[in-house]
Design an enzyme around this catalytic site. Sequence first.
Site, PDB file in Angstrom:
ATOM      1  N   SER A 152       0.355   0.169  10.606  1.00 34.25           N
ATOM      2  CA  SER A 152       1.030   1.464  10.489  1.00 34.25           C
ATOM      3  C   SER A 152       1.311   2.023  11.881  1.00 34.25           C
ATOM      4  CB  SER A 152       0.121   2.449   9.746  1.00 34.25           C
ATOM      5  OG  SER A 152       0.634   3.773   9.810  1.00 34.25           O
ATOM      6  N   TYR A 165      -8.041   7.200   9.334  1.00 33.22           N
ATOM      7  CA  TYR A 165      -6.934   6.312   8.944  1.00 33.22           C
ATOM      8  C   TYR A 165      -6.337   5.652  10.194  1.00 33.22           C
ATOM      9  CZ  TYR A 165      -2.625   4.563   6.863  1.00 33.22           C
ATOM     10  OH  TYR A 165      -1.600   3.747   6.458  1.00 33.22           O
TER      11      TYR A 165
END
Length: 267
Positions: A152, A165
């Site tokens: 990501s 995250y």
Amino acid sequence: MKSSLKDKWVLITGASSGFGAAAARAFGAEGAKLLLGARRVDRLKTVAADAKKSGAVAAHFHELDVSKTASVEEFISWAKKLVQSPKSKAQSLHVLINNAGGAHGLDTIACGKDADWEAMIQSNVLGILRVTRSALPLMPRDAGASIINIGSVAGRTAYEGGAVYCAAKAGELQITRALRLELFGTGIRVGTVDPGLAETEFSLVRFKGDAAKAKNVYAGTNPLTAEDIAEILVWVASRPAHVNIDELLVKPVDQVAVGKVFRRKTN
Ligand code: NDP
Ligand code: 8X3
């Protein structure tokens, strides 16, 4: 020249929605044989049927929880039976897509919850390690096999509320880099595809089912779609056997940087 995915075994984790489900359809359209895993088996059944309609030569599915070693090992032994059955022409796994994962919560560290932190590290970091360790013996040497991990933009840029995250996806990036070094000389390709803002169930999961909050993430902007990423995954896996796509960062045009997203007036 593009290498064919026809009749090749492709294993996709997190195939019950979003990128994973779109990848199942996209690899299916190439005539691949699919092994699909996730916790929601009812959803996998629908995805497998859609992939068959797209052209998949086979689309098998089985429950998988990447946060549990026993579940991963059970899943891979199920996959092994299919891949190495006497009926299977290709006796090895050609593509492994480590996609299962996501974000839980958007709390600052000061307000963070253990359960959210643990779920993110379990799925995005330990999940990749467990699935890769179990699946590697099924992958052929020098035959253009690929392991593609989903990272990501969050693994490359930190943001408030994203500490764990972002840490998990930064971990994914380093795991990918280490794995490529460890597999030096085997001919197995290793890469990461790192998307930016993409409209899937990602935000619904992050905000624990709050649909309005999730929708707001994409308000007035043109995010990536699951199909955009699925097409890229097919492209990466179908490069000639000597070509390794190491790292691909993919953002919507409207997301010039993490946290800087162009939004049009909606009414
Ligand atoms: P979705 O929520 O639509 O899909 C997530 C998938 O992961 C689901 O199939 C879910 O299946 C599966 N999953 C989650 N936890 C587990 C687990 N413990 N075991 C097995 N499967 C699991 O979101 P996306 O498609 O967007 O997410 C796919 C990947 O892409 C994730 O790794 C995410 O972090 C990453 N990503 C997403 C971006 C975005 O903006 N959408 C951007 C960059 C990366 P089930 O719940 O049925 O188990
Ligand atoms: C998902 C993208 O920016 O919401 O990985 O973290 S972001």
